[in-house]
Design an enzyme around this catalytic site. Structure first.
Site, PDB file in Angstrom:
ATOM      1  N   HIS A 115      78.101 -15.889  29.524  1.00  7.42           N
ATOM      2  CA  HIS A 115      77.315 -17.020  29.588  1.00  7.42           C
ATOM      3  C   HIS A 115      77.555 -17.989  28.590  1.00  7.42           C
ATOM      4  CE1 HIS A 115      75.314 -14.230  32.560  1.00  7.42           C
ATOM      5  NE2 HIS A 115      75.318 -13.208  31.510  1.00  7.42           N
TER       6      HIS A 115
HETATM    7  O1  RIB Z   1      70.963 -14.475  30.233  1.00 13.12           O
HETATM    8  C1  RIB Z   1      71.915 -14.723  29.331  1.00 13.12           C
HETATM    9  C2  RIB Z   1      71.492 -15.077  27.919  1.00 13.12           C
HETATM   10  O2  RIB Z   1      70.924 -14.105  27.467  1.00 13.12           O
HETATM   11  C3  RIB Z   1      72.911 -15.234  26.873  1.00 13.12           C
HETATM   12  O3  RIB Z   1      72.652 -16.021  25.893  1.00 13.12           O
HETATM   13  C4  RIB Z   1      72.841 -13.688  26.254  1.00 13.12           C
HETATM   14  O4  RIB Z   1      73.637 -13.613  25.113  1.00 13.12           O
HETATM   15  C5  RIB Z   1      71.406 -13.459  26.215  1.00 13.12           C
HETATM   16  O5  RIB Z   1      71.091 -14.330  24.881  1.00 13.12           O
END
Ligand code: RIB
Ligand code: CA
Length: 323
Positions: A248
């Site tokens: 992500h």
């Molecule tokens: O939901 C995904 C996010 O939450 C990303 O930034 C992952 O690293 C967690 O921080």
């Protein structure tokens, strides 16, 4: 268009996907695309002492110069931690890749205070972006300390939120970063900052799998480090019965270099603050004739193949040609 690279300040909670985003920023700085200035860390995927040492370790192994790492908030503004995310990132937060004995984070100043100071100082000479890859606690604190910051920023690029119904990854309605500290999200949304949001709706369109491993050409020592992070992340997902992983934060970071990978829509976003909807990101639809108070530009589309290729080449240390 100024030929001075934009200054980027990263707030994160490494985590494997944060780590691969940090690696990419180091590569893009080496290519003169950004001025990667500093990192503040926050409790999120793992407690703060892990996320801070992980960030310092990742920068060191990525071949960063003297990019400082600061410790920020060790808890959310308004909620006890729902949960950490060891199941996704492993007990060390980096899938077992972490090694002792690397550069330590700077403990002389709180990360949120340093973030505020650096925005104000850097804005005197270049456009400044904050890239927020964890819960927004440090940003909320920084904006409370210096309410003039949002006007000094070119923008705040945030990985967070989920608009599918249900589309969350922490509760049915809430994405992790928003679920951990919904009050911080509310405060950032009303701060006046220009927010660009990369939600799960987009990051879940860009899976990475075993087949991608051979596309990370390990021409460099740092590229072999990125490959190790990538393999560790995949292994953790495979142990959970999944064949793909979603990076992500790295995808969100790519919007700094290739914003046209994404289709952004101006929205008015609300955030659930309590009960079952805590952390839920809700987009208000515009009633006929109603003026929508835009507070966020949300990405709902992405050029999947181009995004994957761009990141895989960046992680190989082969330089991002931005194709
Ligand atoms: O939901 C995904 C996010 O939450 C990303 O930034 C992952 O690293 C967690 O921080
Ligand atoms: Ca993160």
């Amino acid at each position: 268009m100024s030929d001075t690279p934009v200054t980027v300040l990263v707030d994160c909670d490494p985590g494997i996907d944060d780590a691969l985003a940090l690696f990419a920023l180091v590569q893009w700085e080496k290519e003169g695309r950004v001025r990667f200035e500093a990192v503040s860390t926050v409790s999120g995927n793992l407690p703060l002492r892990y996320t801070a040492t992980n960030a310092a370790f990742v920068l060191d192994k990525s071949g960063a110069g003297d990019i400082p790492v600061y410790l920020g908030a060790d808890r959310p503004l308004s909620r006890t931690h729902l949960q950490f995310a060891e199941k996704i990132h492993g007990p060390d937060g980096l899938g077992g890749v972490y090694e002792e004995g690397h550069v330590d984070p700077d403990e002389t100043v709180h990360g949120a205070i340093e973030l505020a100071r650096r925005v104000r100082k850097s804005a005197e000479r270049s456009s400044v972006w904050i890239l927020a890859l964890g819960p927004l606690t440090n940003l909320a604190i920084a904006f409370a300390l210096d309410p003039g910051l949002p006007d000094l920023l070119e923008g705040v690029l945030v990985m967070g939120g989920a608009f599918g119904a249900p589309g969350g990854n922490t509760t049915p309605w809430a994405e992790f970063n928003f679920a951990v500290d919904p009050e911080a999200v509310r405060r950032v949304c009303v701060s006046g900052a220009r927010i660009f949001l990369i939600p799960l709706d987009v990051t879940h369109q860009v899976p990475f799998t075993e087949r991608d491993l051979q596309r990370i050409e390990t021409r460099t020592k740092s590229g072999r480090f990125a490959l190790g992070l990538f393999q560790a992340g995949l292994h953790l997902q495979q142990r959970r019965g999944a064949h793909e992983m979603y990076l992500h934060d790295a995808l969100a970071a790519s919007a700094l270099i290739l914003p046209d990978l994404f289709q952004f829509h101006e929205c008015e976003m609300e955030i659930g603050l309590c009960g079952d909807l805590a952390g839920a990101s809700l987009v208000r639809s515009r009633r006929p004739g109603e003026e929508v108070r835009t507070n966020v530009s949300v990405a709902f589309g992405v050029e999947v193949s181009r995004a994957r290729s761009f990141l895989l080449q960046t992680w190989g240390g082969g330089g991002a040609s931005g194709f």
